[in-house]
Design a protein around this motif. Structure first.
Motif, PDB file in Angstrom:
ATOM      1  N   ILE A  71      42.491  37.300  42.700  1.00  0.00           N
ATOM      2  CA  ILE A  71      41.267  37.720  42.004  1.00  0.00           C
ATOM      3  C   ILE A  71      41.288  37.207  40.566  1.00  0.00           C
ATOM      4  O   ILE A  71      40.302  36.638  40.084  1.00  0.00           O
ATOM      5  N   SER A  72      42.392  37.375  39.892  1.00  0.00           N
ATOM      6  CA  SER A  72      42.526  36.952  38.503  1.00  0.00           C
ATOM      7  C   SER A  72      42.318  35.442  38.363  1.00  0.00           C
ATOM      8  O   SER A  72      41.625  34.981  37.453  1.00  0.00           O
ATOM      9  N   THR A  73      42.895  34.679  39.266  1.00  0.00           N
ATOM     10  CA  THR A  73      42.750  33.225  39.229  1.00  0.00           C
ATOM     11  C   THR A  73      41.300  32.816  39.455  1.00  0.00           C
ATOM     12  O   THR A  73      40.766  31.956  38.741  1.00  0.00           O
ATOM     13  N   ASP A  81      37.599  48.688  41.278  1.00  0.00           N
ATOM     14  CA  ASP A  81      37.542  49.694  42.337  1.00  0.00           C
ATOM     15  C   ASP A  81      36.107  50.174  42.537  1.00  0.00           C
ATOM     16  O   ASP A  81      35.638  50.302  43.668  1.00  0.00           O
ATOM     17  N   GLU A  82      35.383  50.414  41.447  1.00  0.00           N
ATOM     18  CA  GLU A  82      33.985  50.844  41.543  1.00  0.00           C
ATOM     19  C   GLU A  82      33.132  49.827  42.283  1.00  0.00           C
ATOM     20  O   GLU A  82      32.240  50.189  43.052  1.00  0.00           O
ATOM     21  N   LEU A  83      33.394  48.541  42.054  1.00  0.00           N
ATOM     22  CA  LEU A  83      32.633  47.472  42.702  1.00  0.00           C
ATOM     23  C   LEU A  83      33.111  47.187  44.122  1.00  0.00           C
ATOM     24  O   LEU A  83      32.463  46.437  44.855  1.00  0.00           O
ATOM     25  N   GLY A  84      34.251  47.738  44.482  1.00  0.00           N
ATOM     26  CA  GLY A  84      34.798  47.483  45.815  1.00  0.00           C
ATOM     27  C   GLY A  84      35.527  46.164  45.926  1.00  0.00           C
ATOM     28  O   GLY A  84      35.795  45.686  47.023  1.00  0.00           O
ATOM     29  N   VAL A  85      35.854  45.566  44.791  1.00  0.00           N
ATOM     30  CA  VAL A  85      36.558  44.279  44.788  1.00  0.00           C
ATOM     31  C   VAL A  85      38.054  44.487  45.026  1.00  0.00           C
ATOM     32  O   VAL A  85      38.681  43.754  45.792  1.00  0.00           O
ATOM     33  N   PHE A  86      38.618  45.515  44.374  1.00  0.00           N
ATOM     34  CA  PHE A  86      40.057  45.753  44.463  1.00  0.00           C
ATOM     35  C   PHE A  86      40.299  47.244  44.279  1.00  0.00           C
ATOM     36  O   PHE A  86      39.989  47.796  43.223  1.00  0.00           O
ATOM     37  N   SER A  87      40.827  47.865  45.295  1.00  0.00           N
ATOM     38  CA  SER A  87      41.055  49.315  45.267  1.00  0.00           C
ATOM     39  C   SER A  87      42.541  49.618  45.352  1.00  0.00           C
ATOM     40  O   SER A  87      43.319  48.828  45.903  1.00  0.00           O
ATOM     41  N   PRO A  88      42.924  50.775  44.835  1.00  0.00           N
ATOM     42  CA  PRO A  88      44.332  51.159  44.911  1.00  0.00           C
ATOM     43  C   PRO A  88      44.740  51.425  46.360  1.00  0.00           C
ATOM     44  O   PRO A  88      43.905  51.753  47.210  1.00  0.00           O
ATOM     45  N   ALA A  89      46.020  51.296  46.631  1.00  0.00           N
ATOM     46  CA  ALA A  89      46.537  51.563  47.976  1.00  0.00           C
ATOM     47  C   ALA A  89      46.395  53.040  48.313  1.00  0.00           C
ATOM     48  O   ALA A  89      46.114  53.404  49.458  1.00  0.00           O
ATOM     49  N   LEU A 110      32.294  38.142  40.367  1.00  0.00           N
ATOM     50  CA  LEU A 110      32.991  39.153  41.166  1.00  0.00           C
ATOM     51  C   LEU A 110      32.368  39.335  42.543  1.00  0.00           C
ATOM     52  O   LEU A 110      33.074  39.581  43.515  1.00  0.00           O
ATOM     53  N   ARG A 111      31.042  39.205  42.663  1.00  0.00           N
ATOM     54  CA  ARG A 111      30.424  39.382  43.985  1.00  0.00           C
ATOM     55  C   ARG A 111      30.881  38.292  44.948  1.00  0.00           C
ATOM     56  O   ARG A 111      31.061  38.550  46.134  1.00  0.00           O
ATOM     57  N   GLU A 112      31.093  37.057  44.445  1.00  0.00           N
ATOM     58  CA  GLU A 112      31.599  35.986  45.306  1.00  0.00           C
ATOM     59  C   GLU A 112      33.073  36.207  45.636  1.00  0.00           C
ATOM     60  O   GLU A 112      33.517  35.906  46.739  1.00  0.00           O
ATOM     61  N   ILE A 113      33.826  36.717  44.678  1.00  0.00           N
ATOM     62  CA  ILE A 113      35.238  37.033  44.932  1.00  0.00           C
ATOM     63  C   ILE A 113      35.327  38.120  45.994  1.00  0.00           C
ATOM     64  O   ILE A 113      36.128  38.020  46.927  1.00  0.00           O
ATOM     65  N   LYS A 114      34.484  39.139  45.881  1.00  0.00           N
ATOM     66  CA  LYS A 114      34.478  40.217  46.871  1.00  0.00           C
ATOM     67  C   LYS A 114      34.138  39.662  48.251  1.00  0.00           C
ATOM     68  O   LYS A 114      34.782  39.997  49.247  1.00  0.00           O
ATOM     69  N   ALA A 115      33.116  38.807  48.318  1.00  0.00           N
ATOM     70  CA  ALA A 115      32.724  38.213  49.602  1.00  0.00           C
ATOM     71  C   ALA A 115      33.882  37.410  50.187  1.00  0.00           C
ATOM     72  O   ALA A 115      34.140  37.477  51.399  1.00  0.00           O
ATOM     73  N   TYR A 116      34.588  36.668  49.349  1.00  0.00           N
ATOM     74  CA  TYR A 116      35.750  35.917  49.830  1.00  0.00           C
ATOM     75  C   TYR A 116      36.819  36.865  50.360  1.00  0.00           C
ATOM     76  O   TYR A 116      37.369  36.659  51.445  1.00  0.00           O
TER      77      TYR A 116
END
Length: 173
Positions: A57-59, A28-36, A67-73
């Motif tokens: 994300i886990s996969t 959440d801090e990185l902006g990759v995955f935030s709560p609803a 994580l930065r590439e996952i976020k970009a995706y």
């Protein structure tokens, strides 16, 4: 926000996904995955629909994608983008496999070389050299008429040191 059956607490969601609450906070801090939902009291709630996104994300993390590439995706998520990301990762894995195979081949060659040159006693291969041992020099130094090899065994004195800490020591007789 009271207990709502359509939302999971951070702890519940973490247990369901097999991660720690800290991981969810970090994402959440990185902006990759935030709560609803972020309640006024600071509590975070996740929906069941977010489980699929989290497993993507886990996969991708298991594939060592940063994580930065996952976020970009995730920011431009599409089937084409996922294919591009996975193709890039496949290229990196192929290169890593080639590098590991070269390393394995070098190890195999070195091992075979050492086996071929090893000392008949097998306790100390011929390629293991110890510093000149002054305490046994009169015994081990070959005389001019002798062709005997110099002593390879370290002294038991405190002054003799080996270049390799796991080098074998001379057995007691």
């Amino acid at each position: 926000m009271g207990k709502n059956p359509q939302y999971l607490t951070t702890g519940e969601f973490a247990r369901l996904c097999g991660v720690s609450k800290h991981t969810l906070f970090h994402y959440d801090e990185l902006g990759v995955f935030s709560p609803a939902v972020k309640a006024e009291n600071g509590y975070r709630y996740y929906s069941m629909a977010q489980i699929d996104v989290f497993f993507v994300i886990s996969t991708l993390k298991k594939l060592d994608i940063p994580l930065r590439e996952i976020k970009a995706y995730l920011d431009r998520r599409s089937p084409e983008e996922l294919v591009r990301l996975l193709q890039g990762e496949a290229r990196l894995l192929d290169e890593k496999i080639r590098r590991l195979r070269r390393m394995k081949e070098l190890i195999r060659r070195r091992r075979n070389s050492l086996k071929a040159r090893s000392h008949p006693d097998r306790r100390a291969p011929a390629s293991v050299h110890f510093p000149r041992n002054t305490s046994c020099a009169p015994r081990c130094r070959p005389s001019p008429a002798s062709a005997a090899p110099p002593c390879r065994w370290p002294s038991t004195s405190a002054s003799a040191t080996s270049t390799r800490s796991s080098a074998p020591t001379r057995p007691a007789r």
